[in-house]
Motif scaffolding. Structure first.
Motif, short mmCIF file in Angstrom:
data_model
loop_
_atom_site.label_atom_id
_atom_site.label_comp_id
_atom_site.label_asym_id
_atom_site.label_seq_id
_atom_site.Cartn_x
_atom_site.Cartn_y
_atom_site.Cartn_z
N LEU A 1 -14.70 -3.88 -10.38
CA LEU A 1 -14.42 -2.87 -9.36
C LEU A 1 -12.93 -2.59 -9.31
CD1 LEU A 1 -16.57 -4.29 -6.42
CD2 LEU A 1 -17.10 -2.20 -7.70
N PRO A 2 -12.49 -1.35 -9.48
CA PRO A 2 -11.08 -1.04 -9.20
C PRO A 2 -10.84 -1.02 -7.70
CG PRO A 2 -12.25 0.95 -9.83
CD PRO A 2 -13.23 -0.18 -9.97
N ALA A 3 -9.59 -1.12 -7.32
CA ALA A 3 -9.24 -1.22 -5.89
C ALA A 3 -9.62 0.03 -5.12
CB ALA A 3 -7.75 -1.50 -5.74
N GLU A 4 -9.75 1.18 -5.80
CA GLU A 4 -10.09 2.43 -5.10
C GLU A 4 -11.58 2.58 -4.83
OE1 GLU A 4 -6.53 2.71 -7.65
OE2 GLU A 4 -8.64 2.29 -8.08
N SER A 5 -12.39 1.71 -5.40
CA SER A 5 -13.84 1.79 -5.22
C SER A 5 -14.22 1.62 -3.76
CB SER A 5 -14.53 0.70 -6.05
OG SER A 5 -15.84 0.48 -5.62
N ALA A 6 -15.13 2.45 -3.27
CA ALA A 6 -15.62 2.31 -1.90
C ALA A 6 -16.30 0.96 -1.71
CB ALA A 6 -16.58 3.46 -1.58
N ILE A 7 -16.95 0.45 -2.75
CA ILE A 7 -17.59 -0.86 -2.67
C ILE A 7 -16.54 -1.95 -2.48
CG2 ILE A 7 -19.00 -2.55 -3.91
CD1 ILE A 7 -20.28 -0.18 -5.39
N PHE A 8 -15.48 -1.87 -3.27
CA PHE A 8 -14.41 -2.85 -3.15
C PHE A 8 -13.80 -2.82 -1.76
CE2 PHE A 8 -10.06 -4.38 -3.57
CZ PHE A 8 -10.21 -5.53 -4.33
#
Length: 336
Positions: free
Chosen positions: A262-269
């Motif tokens: 997951l990149p830091a911009e992911s809503a999941i993250f």
């Protein structure tokens, strides 16, 4: 008629395009299925519209300054996820604790390179080493044989080395996640440190690859909604389960380390991990790409901490033969 009005229009269109790309990537990533390739794809391509502002900036620097600055900021700190390491200023003064994380890569034969990397850090050995995909026997045995470390390995190929004693080690049963097609590599440990007991979460979470691999065929994109949403739902549930399982009822300083995919911009993250401190986001300089492809990189490996732990420095290690690069953070544990 001068060129300035045309260059002004070009510049404004370019900045508007950057704003749209920023919203799609950094706000809708893992919320809207069509944003998936923007979130995980080559970010440098998304920065190209900034070139459209440069001619306007050249002929009318005063008028173009603010649009160019806004576009540049969105590209640099938004789309490219560049960090300046300013969080190290407030790192604190507690005991130092170095963490090294690496996804060794399935089938990697780089055991010697992994051990050499640890040897290069002998000035101050890592206090904690987490290696995902350590199923390769050569790597596992090399790690097991390192002097001065306590070693554990999970059934889901998560290896951990700790200078302090490993006081607890629990592996979440991955069967329910496997039935849904997920990764399910989730471990909770407690290790002894100079600051007392430290909880460590180890993860290797589900990849978006099964959805992303379909996007290069442009003709199939209209049919990919269900596939992409199913993958996003699986990754969301896996992060939810990992976060809830790692954090039991005890209040302990905690580090969560691994390949989150997951990149830091992911809503999941942001939804499940956003309340933790990101060591690279606070103390790293640059983009911090840990996952590499031929044409671009992504920051999907993370060292996260509870707010009582500071970060003095974070940096990327050298190539050790994996498609991931090592992530290293010098943390500051709380006084207790």
């Amino acid at each position: 008629m001068t060129l300035e009005p045309w260059l002004r229009r070009l510049g404004l269109v370019a900045v508007g395009t950057i704003v749209i790309l920023y919203v799609i990537t950094c706000q809708l990533g893992d919320r809207f299925w069509l944003a998936l390739p923007f979130l995980y794809g080559p970010r440098w391509l998304l920065s190209l519209p900034l070139l459209g502002v440069l001619p306007w900036l050249a002929v009318a620097p005063r008028k173009a300054f603010w649009p160019a600055l806004i576009g540049g900021m969105l590209v640099t700190f938004g789309l490219l996820d560049t960090h300046l390491g300013v969080g190290r200023i407030t790192a604190g003064t507690g005991p130092a604790f170095r963490v090294l994380e690496l996804n060794a890569g399935a089938g990697s034969n780089g055991a010697t390179s992994v051990v050499d990397l640890l040897s290069e850090l002998r000035v101050r050995d890592p206090d904690l080493v987490v290696v995902a995909e350590c199923g390769n026997g050569q790597i596992r045995e090399a790690l097991r044989g390192l002097d001065g470390y306590h070693f554990r390995v999970s059934e889901t190929s998560l290896c951990m080395l700790s200078k302090g004693a490993i006081l607890e080690w629990s592996e979440r049963d991955p069967m329910d996640i496997w039935k849904e097609g997920g990764a399910g590599a989730i471990v909770r440990a407690v290790v002894s440190t100079a600051s007392g007991s430290l909880r460590v979460g180890l993860v290797h979470l589900e990849t978006p690859r099964s959805a992303l691999d379909n996007f290069p065929d442009l003709s199939s994109i209209p049919t990919l909604g269900d596939i992409t949403r199913a993958n996003t739902r699986q990754r969301d549930e896996e992060s939810r389960d990992a976060k809830g399982w790692i954090f039991d009822d005890r209040a302990l300083p905690t580090v969560v380390v691994g390949d989150f995919n997951l990149p830091a911009e992911s809503a999941i993250f942001r939804r499940y991990w956003g309340d933790l401190r990101d060591a690279w986001g606070r103390a790293g300089i640059g983009t911090g790409h840990t996952k590499r492809t031929r044409w671009w990189g992504a920051r999907i490996d993370h060292i996260l901490t509870t707010p009582d732990i500071g970060a003095r420095r974070s940096f990327i290690g050298r190539d050790v033969g994996s498609d991931h690069l090592p992530l290293i953070a010098d943390l500051v544990l709380p006084h207790r």
